[in-house]
Design a protein around this motif. Structure first.
Motif, PDB file in Angstrom:
ATOM      1  N   LYS A 284       0.908  -1.253   0.151  1.00  0.00           N
ATOM      2  CA  LYS A 284      -0.062  -0.034  -0.156  1.00  0.00           C
ATOM      3  C   LYS A 284       0.926   1.187   0.025  1.00  0.00           C
ATOM      4  O   LYS A 284       2.096   1.263   0.368  1.00  0.00           O
ATOM      5  N   ASN A 285       0.382   2.332  -0.418  1.00  0.00           N
ATOM      6  CA  ASN A 285       0.793   3.571  -0.569  1.00  0.00           C
ATOM      7  C   ASN A 285      -0.285   4.684  -0.785  1.00  0.00           C
ATOM      8  O   ASN A 285      -1.450   4.296  -0.922  1.00  0.00           O
ATOM      9  N   CYS A 286      -0.055   5.837  -0.777  1.00  0.00           N
ATOM     10  CA  CYS A 286      -0.967   6.863  -0.973  1.00  0.00           C
ATOM     11  C   CYS A 286      -1.813   6.546  -2.067  1.00  0.00           C
ATOM     12  O   CYS A 286      -3.084   6.740  -2.250  1.00  0.00           O
ATOM     13  N   THR A 287      -1.200   6.398  -3.246  1.00  0.00           N
ATOM     14  CA  THR A 287      -1.729   6.099  -4.544  1.00  0.00           C
ATOM     15  C   THR A 287      -2.653   4.743  -4.509  1.00  0.00           C
ATOM     16  O   THR A 287      -3.721   4.809  -5.082  1.00  0.00           O
ATOM     17  N   VAL A 288      -2.268   3.938  -3.882  1.00  0.00           N
ATOM     18  CA  VAL A 288      -3.149   2.626  -3.838  1.00  0.00           C
ATOM     19  C   VAL A 288      -4.429   2.871  -3.119  1.00  0.00           C
ATOM     20  O   VAL A 288      -5.458   2.529  -3.463  1.00  0.00           O
TER      21      VAL A 288
ATOM     22  N   TYR B  62      -5.576   6.066  -2.581  1.00  0.00           N
ATOM     23  CA  TYR B  62      -6.688   7.117  -3.351  1.00  0.00           C
ATOM     24  C   TYR B  62      -7.164   6.178  -4.293  1.00  0.00           C
ATOM     25  O   TYR B  62      -8.488   6.782  -4.844  1.00  0.00           O
ATOM     26  N   SER B  63      -6.363   5.689  -5.005  1.00  0.00           N
ATOM     27  CA  SER B  63      -7.069   5.077  -6.515  1.00  0.00           C
ATOM     28  C   SER B  63      -7.938   4.186  -6.314  1.00  0.00           C
ATOM     29  O   SER B  63      -8.961   3.986  -7.156  1.00  0.00           O
TER      30      SER B  63
ATOM     31  N   CYS C 112      -6.043   6.746   5.210  1.00  0.00           N
ATOM     32  CA  CYS C 112      -5.542   7.936   4.495  1.00  0.00           C
ATOM     33  C   CYS C 112      -5.129   9.231   5.293  1.00  0.00           C
ATOM     34  O   CYS C 112      -4.111   9.776   4.827  1.00  0.00           O
TER      35      CYS C 112
ATOM     36  N   CYS D 235      -1.715   8.178   5.794  1.00  0.00           N
ATOM     37  CA  CYS D 235      -0.921   8.020   4.704  1.00  0.00           C
ATOM     38  C   CYS D 235       0.553   8.743   4.574  1.00  0.00           C
ATOM     39  O   CYS D 235       0.528   9.968   4.535  1.00  0.00           O
TER      40      CYS D 235
ATOM     41  N   ILE E 226       3.820   8.692   1.650  1.00  0.00           N
ATOM     42  CA  ILE E 226       4.040   8.603   0.386  1.00  0.00           C
ATOM     43  C   ILE E 226       4.895   7.259  -0.043  1.00  0.00           C
ATOM     44  O   ILE E 226       4.574   6.727  -0.890  1.00  0.00           O
ATOM     45  N   GLU E 227       5.726   6.983   0.925  1.00  0.00           N
ATOM     46  CA  GLU E 227       6.467   5.537   0.676  1.00  0.00           C
ATOM     47  C   GLU E 227       6.309   4.866   2.131  1.00  0.00           C
ATOM     48  O   GLU E 227       7.011   5.243   3.051  1.00  0.00           O
TER      49      GLU E 227
END
Length: 86
Positions: free
Chosen positions: A51-55, A57-58, A69, A72, A74-75
């Protein structure tokens, strides 16, 4: 200081109902697993889950797990990022 509001009563009517984007089965499964691990298996969530922020949020996981979130980064440090760095 932050707070979560789960039930909000609004008085009035709208002319059209807002359209809600439905989650796909894969997105729903991803969010459910991350939410469960976040609340019940913190070590697994922190170290093994991809997981990361992109996972988050998307996949729309913030509605199911707002805490995920809020915290959250970034890495995240997990098995995937550790394997790629070393």
């Amino acid at each position: 200081m932050k707070t979560c509001a789960h039930v909000i009563r609004v008085y009035g009517e709208t002319k059209e109902a807002p359209k809600v984007k439905e989650m796909s089965l894969k997105q729903s499964e991803t969010c459910s697993k991350l939410t469960h691990d976040y609340h019940h298996k913190s070590w697994t969530y922190n170290m093994l889950d991809f997981k990361n922020c992109t996972v988050l949020y998307s996949n729309g996981c913030c509605t199911e797990c707002p805490e995920c979130c809020d915290e959250c980064v970034i890495e995240d440090i997990n098995s995937d990022t550790v394997a790629n760095k070393y």
